[in-house]
Design a protein around this motif. Structure first.
Motif, mmCIF file in Angstrom:
data_model
loop_
_atom_site.group_PDB
_atom_site.id
_atom_site.type_symbol
_atom_site.label_atom_id
_atom_site.label_comp_id
_atom_site.label_asym_id
_atom_site.label_seq_id
_atom_site.Cartn_x
_atom_site.Cartn_y
_atom_site.Cartn_z
ATOM 1 N N LEU A 1 8.385 13.815 11.388
ATOM 2 C CA LEU A 1 7.533 14.234 10.297
ATOM 3 C C LEU A 1 6.610 15.362 10.728
ATOM 4 N N SER A 2 6.137 15.265 11.981
ATOM 5 C CA SER A 2 5.316 16.332 12.553
ATOM 6 C C SER A 2 5.339 16.125 14.062
ATOM 7 N N PRO A 3 4.770 17.046 14.828
ATOM 8 C CA PRO A 3 4.752 16.834 16.277
ATOM 9 C C PRO A 3 3.981 15.578 16.701
ATOM 10 N N THR A 4 3.086 15.054 15.841
ATOM 11 C CA THR A 4 2.303 13.871 16.215
ATOM 12 C C THR A 4 2.563 12.646 15.345
ATOM 13 N N VAL A 5 3.454 12.756 14.372
ATOM 14 C CA VAL A 5 3.781 11.626 13.506
ATOM 15 C C VAL A 5 5.290 11.439 13.490
ATOM 16 N N ARG A 6 5.712 10.218 13.800
ATOM 17 C CA ARG A 6 7.139 9.891 13.852
ATOM 18 C C ARG A 6 7.425 8.756 12.872
ATOM 19 N N GLU A 7 8.542 8.885 12.135
ATOM 20 C CA GLU A 7 8.969 7.819 11.231
ATOM 21 C C GLU A 7 9.931 6.891 11.960
ATOM 22 N N PHE A 8 9.738 5.597 11.748
ATOM 23 C CA PHE A 8 10.612 4.581 12.322
ATOM 24 C C PHE A 8 11.320 3.843 11.201
ATOM 25 N N THR A 9 12.620 3.699 11.324
ATOM 26 C CA THR A 9 13.420 2.958 10.363
ATOM 27 C C THR A 9 13.764 1.617 10.995
ATOM 28 N N LEU A 10 13.351 0.550 10.345
ATOM 29 C CA LEU A 10 13.530 -0.799 10.872
ATOM 30 C C LEU A 10 14.494 -1.572 9.978
ATOM 31 N N ARG A 11 15.531 -2.145 10.577
ATOM 32 C CA ARG A 11 16.527 -2.911 9.832
ATOM 33 C C ARG A 11 16.429 -4.374 10.266
ATOM 34 N N PRO A 12 15.687 -5.211 9.508
ATOM 35 C CA PRO A 12 15.504 -6.597 9.910
ATOM 36 C C PRO A 12 16.804 -7.401 9.831
ATOM 37 N N ALA A 13 16.999 -8.276 10.804
ATOM 38 C CA ALA A 13 18.217 -9.085 10.861
ATOM 39 C C ALA A 13 18.364 -9.951 9.613
ATOM 40 N N GLY A 14 17.263 -10.452 9.076
ATOM 41 C CA GLY A 14 17.318 -11.321 7.902
ATOM 42 C C GLY A 14 17.277 -10.591 6.577
ATOM 43 N N GLY A 15 17.309 -9.267 6.599
ATOM 44 C CA GLY A 15 17.234 -8.482 5.367
ATOM 45 C C GLY A 15 15.803 -8.103 5.035
ATOM 46 N N VAL A 16 15.677 -7.278 4.034
ATOM 47 C CA VAL A 16 14.391 -6.735 3.608
ATOM 48 C C VAL A 16 13.799 -7.606 2.503
ATOM 49 N N ALA A 17 12.569 -8.022 2.678
ATOM 50 C CA ALA A 17 11.870 -8.772 1.631
ATOM 51 C C ALA A 17 11.270 -7.787 0.632
ATOM 52 N N PRO A 18 11.145 -8.193 -0.621
ATOM 53 C CA PRO A 18 10.501 -7.317 -1.603
ATOM 54 C C PRO A 18 9.066 -6.993 -1.170
ATOM 55 N N TRP A 19 8.640 -5.767 -1.453
ATOM 56 C CA TRP A 19 7.276 -5.359 -1.136
ATOM 57 C C TRP A 19 6.768 -4.413 -2.192
ATOM 58 N N THR A 20 5.466 -4.192 -2.192
ATOM 59 C CA THR A 20 4.831 -3.313 -3.163
ATOM 60 C C THR A 20 4.084 -2.201 -2.434
ATOM 61 N N VAL A 21 3.786 -1.148 -3.167
ATOM 62 C CA VAL A 21 3.036 -0.021 -2.603
ATOM 63 C C VAL A 21 1.721 -0.548 -2.036
ATOM 64 N N GLY A 22 1.384 -0.116 -0.833
ATOM 65 C CA GLY A 22 0.184 -0.577 -0.145
ATOM 66 C C GLY A 22 0.480 -1.653 0.887
ATOM 67 N N SER A 23 1.729 -2.093 1.000
ATOM 68 C CA SER A 23 2.103 -3.139 1.956
ATOM 69 C C SER A 23 2.203 -2.598 3.371
ATOM 70 N N HIS A 24 2.110 -3.504 4.317
ATOM 71 C CA HIS A 24 2.240 -3.145 5.722
ATOM 72 C C HIS A 24 3.038 -4.211 6.465
ATOM 73 N N LEU A 25 3.528 -3.840 7.631
ATOM 74 C CA LEU A 25 4.222 -4.756 8.535
ATOM 75 C C LEU A 25 3.355 -4.975 9.762
ATOM 76 N N ARG A 26 3.412 -6.173 10.312
ATOM 77 C CA ARG A 26 2.805 -6.438 11.607
ATOM 78 C C ARG A 26 3.907 -6.303 12.647
ATOM 79 N N VAL A 27 3.654 -5.541 13.669
ATOM 80 C CA VAL A 27 4.633 -5.249 14.718
ATOM 81 C C VAL A 27 4.116 -5.814 16.033
ATOM 82 N N GLN A 28 4.985 -6.544 16.736
ATOM 83 C CA GLN A 28 4.630 -7.076 18.056
ATOM 84 C C GLN A 28 5.259 -6.198 19.122
ATOM 85 N N LEU A 29 4.427 -5.717 20.036
ATOM 86 C CA LEU A 29 4.870 -4.827 21.103
ATOM 87 C C LEU A 29 4.403 -5.376 22.444
ATOM 88 N N SER A 30 4.980 -4.858 23.500
ATOM 89 C CA SER A 30 4.561 -5.232 24.845
ATOM 90 C C SER A 30 4.180 -3.964 25.597
#
Length: 94
Positions: A1-30
């Motif tokens: 998207l820009s030199p400092t912003v990257r888009e990530f496409t996530l494909r959940p194993a269980g499929g995508v749940a319905p969501w609405t504008v303004g929603s967010h995901l919690r991501v666990q990282l190490s």
């Protein structure tokens, strides 16, 4: 998207749940033995997400980082991460 912003496409194993504008995901990282939990806003349109079976988030690289953006930017294509959500604490009208 820009030199400092990257888009990530996530494909959940269980499929995508319905969501609405303004929603967010919690991501666990190490990062150097620490478990990090970060929230990232979903981008794009919910209907496109459902049709394509993916979530999209955009992450700005922040230097110095508390760890979240650094970890996200280090991910290789195909990496497996844990996500939860989508959650929406303030639904926005279209």
């Amino acid at each position: 998207l820009s030199p400092t912003v990257r888009e990530f496409t996530l494909r959940p194993a269980g499929g995508v749940a319905p969501w609405t504008v303004g929603s967010h995901l919690r991501v666990q990282l190490s990062d150097e033995g620490r478990t990090l939990l970060r929230s990232y806003s979903l981008v794009g349109l919910p209907a496109d997400s459902q049709r394509e079976g993916v979530y999209r988030i955009a992450v700005k690289r922040v230097d110095p980082s508390r760890g979240g953006s650094r970890c996200m930017w280090r991910l290789a294509p195909g990496a497996v991460i844990r996500i939860a959500g989508p959650d929406n604490h303030f639904e926005l009208p279209l």
